[in-house]
Design an enzyme around this catalytic site. Structure first.
Site, PDB file in Angstrom:
ATOM      1  N   ASP A   1       0.836  -1.199   0.000  1.00  0.00           N
ATOM      2  CA  ASP A   1       0.000   0.000   0.000  1.00  0.00           C
ATOM      3  C   ASP A   1       0.877   1.257   0.000  1.00  0.00           C
ATOM      4  O   ASP A   1       2.112   1.162   0.092  1.00  0.00           O
ATOM      5  CB  ASP A   1      -0.910  -0.061   1.242  1.00  0.00           C
ATOM      6  CG  ASP A   1      -2.256   0.570   0.989  1.00  0.00           C
ATOM      7  OD1 ASP A   1      -2.370   1.417   0.090  1.00  0.00           O
ATOM      8  OD2 ASP A   1      -3.211   0.229   1.729  1.00  0.00           O
TER       9      ASP A   1
ATOM     10  N   ASP B   1     -10.941   2.780  -3.199  1.00  0.00           N
ATOM     11  CA  ASP B   1     -11.263   1.505  -2.547  1.00  0.00           C
ATOM     12  C   ASP B   1     -12.718   1.137  -2.834  1.00  0.00           C
ATOM     13  O   ASP B   1     -13.602   1.990  -2.756  1.00  0.00           O
ATOM     14  CB  ASP B   1     -11.139   1.647  -1.015  1.00  0.00           C
ATOM     15  CG  ASP B   1      -9.698   1.711  -0.564  1.00  0.00           C
ATOM     16  OD1 ASP B   1      -8.790   1.723  -1.414  1.00  0.00           O
ATOM     17  OD2 ASP B   1      -9.498   1.763   0.665  1.00  0.00           O
TER      18      ASP B   1
HETATM   19  C1  GLA Z   1      -6.024   1.264   1.617  1.00  0.00           C
HETATM   20  C2  GLA Z   1      -6.161   0.209   0.523  1.00  0.00           C
HETATM   21  C3  GLA Z   1      -7.213  -0.807   0.915  1.00  0.00           C
HETATM   22  C4  GLA Z   1      -6.863  -1.445   2.247  1.00  0.00           C
HETATM   23  C5  GLA Z   1      -6.689  -0.366   3.302  1.00  0.00           C
HETATM   24  C6  GLA Z   1      -6.165  -0.926   4.605  1.00  0.00           C
HETATM   25  O1  GLA Z   1      -7.142   2.076   1.717  1.00  0.00           O
HETATM   26  O2  GLA Z   1      -6.489   0.807  -0.700  1.00  0.00           O
HETATM   27  O3  GLA Z   1      -7.338  -1.807  -0.085  1.00  0.00           O
HETATM   28  O4  GLA Z   1      -5.695  -2.207   2.103  1.00  0.00           O
HETATM   29  O5  GLA Z   1      -5.774   0.641   2.859  1.00  0.00           O
HETATM   30  O6  GLA Z   1      -5.987   0.048   5.569  1.00  0.00           O
END
Ligand code: GLA
Length: 434
Positions: free
Chosen positions: A158, A219
């Site tokens: 990430d 997301d």
């Molecule tokens: C980000 C990523 C998600 C998830 C969260 C976890 O938002 O895009 O897919 O992994 O972090 O905190």
């Protein structure tokens, strides 16, 4: 991801600029990822069955096998955020939260491997993960080695708490360190997503030589609105995104949310069809203990998965969009000379209550082979007959639903005329011919 082998790694190391390509994920990776469904639930006292713990992953690993997901192609089970302890060990290594992962990550990876599955890791390029746990910045070499020692097969990296302009250097550095461990690890990057957020145009050609898959948009969450916004992003940006995708390197529109709370049956089929058309990684994020059989059947549909896993690895294109109706086309095998077969998704975004009739002349979808095509509906496997380029294919699509077909090129001209079939799909998945 059909197999993980070192062959590609060894072959490609000779080629200078492509030195980071690891030879993995020749088809879109498939698996189970904790985040969308289980989030950062660390409360094992009050919610022991659903908190992020080794128990949860072991249970999901068992069900991946016993419920047929592994057999359908889903072969990775992956951690997401919130597995970590807030502190590194005295020797500077990452470590799991000891209450929730009392046996540590190596033991969990061993368990997952013993079930015939690959094991995925979540970390973050920055100082902290998005959930506030230790990131890898300043520890890249140690952490790559730790992942290899633990038996990790897949790394989602990430990009919270990091400078996106540094990522063009940082993600490749970590990719090289992963490769240097000698352990094949699929590399999932969030690099373009964080750059786009900051107004930086990602260099997908370069990213594709470093990462096996990458996020580029928001997301996903548990709603049709969220799924729709992702489909729009992929359609609106297709001229940039389609050339970036191919065997070994995929755009990642995020997890499948089928089987959770937010999608109807038709919307669930629509997500599955669209993720297949987009040659997207297929990561379910769902409670496999409670999923309804009809949702499981969507996730395990062999025809749709085969389109996703097609060896050409071409990401599909939106060729029509008007009045809430869209048509998407993905070229697939088999081919005849320059002509290919294709999967088509007829997506109905309308919500005005009654199914919509959608027609296309095959030629307008790029299907030009004079030999004709065998047309088959994908979810129920219904044979729709033989069509030639100038024939019109008509389907009836439920509101916020999809009809997906495959047009398989015929090797020899067939004079069998098309059947006058129009599939009408009820939410129970039955077909009636009007
Ligand atoms: C980000 C990523 C998600 C998830 C969260 C976890 O938002 O895009 O897919 O992994 O972090 O905190």
């Amino acid at each position: 991801m059909k197999s993980i082998s070192l062959v590609g790694l060894i072959c490609i190391w000779g080629f200078g600029a492509l030195a980071l390509e690891n030879g993995l994920a020749r088809t879109p990776p498939m698996g189970w990822l904790a985040w969308e469904r289980f989030r950062c639930n660390t409360d094992c006292t009050n919610d022991p069955e659903n908190c992020i713990s080794e128990k949860l992953f072991m249970k999901m690993a068992d069900l991946m096998v016993s419920e047929g997901y592994l057999g359908a192609g889903y072969n990775i089970i992956s951690l997401d955020d919130c597995w970590l302890s807030h502190n590194r060990s005295e020797s500077g290594q990452l470590q799991a939260d000891t209450n929730r992962f009392p046996n540590g990550i190596k033991a969990l990876a061993d368990y997952v491997h013993s079930r015939g599955l690959y094991f995925g890791m979540y970390e973050d390029y920055g100082t902290l993960t998005c959930g506030g746990y230790p990131g890898i910045l300043n520890h890249l070499e140690t952490d790559a080695k730790t992942f290899a020692e633990w038996g990790i097969d897949y790394v989602k990296l990430d990009g919270c708490y990091a400078d996106p302009s540094e990522m063009d250097r940082g993600y490749p550095d970590f990719g090289s360190l992963l490769n240097q461990t000698g352990r094949p690890m699929v590399y999932s990057c969030s690099w373009p997503d964080y750059q786009i957020e900051k107004g930086i145009q990602p260099n997908y050609t370069f990213i594709g030589t470093v990462c096996n898959l990458w996020r580029n948009f928001d997301d996903i969450d548990d709603s049709w609105a969220s799924v729709s916004s992702i489909i729009d992003y992929y359609g609106d940006n297709q001229d940039t995104l389609i050339p970036a995708a191919g065997p070994g390197h995929w755009n990642d529109p995020d997890m499948l949310i089928i089987g959770n709370f937010g999608l109807s049956y038709d919307q669930s089929r629509a997500q599955m069809a669209m993720w297949a058309i987009l040659a997207s990684p297929l990561f379910m994020s769902v409670d496999l203990r409670t999923i309804r059989p009809e949702m499981k059947a969507i996730l395990q549909n062999k025809n749709v998965i085969a389109v996703n896993q097609d060896e050409l690895g071409i990401q599909g294109r939106r060729i029509f969009k008007k009045s809430g109706v869209e048509i998407w086309v993905k070229p697939v095998q088999p081919s005849l000379g320059d002509n290919r077969s294709a999967a088509l998704a007829f997506l109905n975004r309308r919500t005005d209550g009654t199914p919509t009739r959608i027609s296309i002349v095959l030629r307008d979808a790029g299907l030009r082979s004079a030999s004709g095509y065998k047309v088959q509906e994908m979810f129920d496997g219904l044979d729709l007959g033989i069509y030639h380029p100038d024939n019109t294919l008509t389907v009836v699509v439920n509101p916020s639903g999809v009809v997906m077909v495959k047009c398989t090129i015929l090797k020899k001209k067939s004079f069998v005329s098309k059947k006058k079939l129009i599939g009408r799909y009820s939410s129970a998945g039955k077909i009636s011919i009007p």
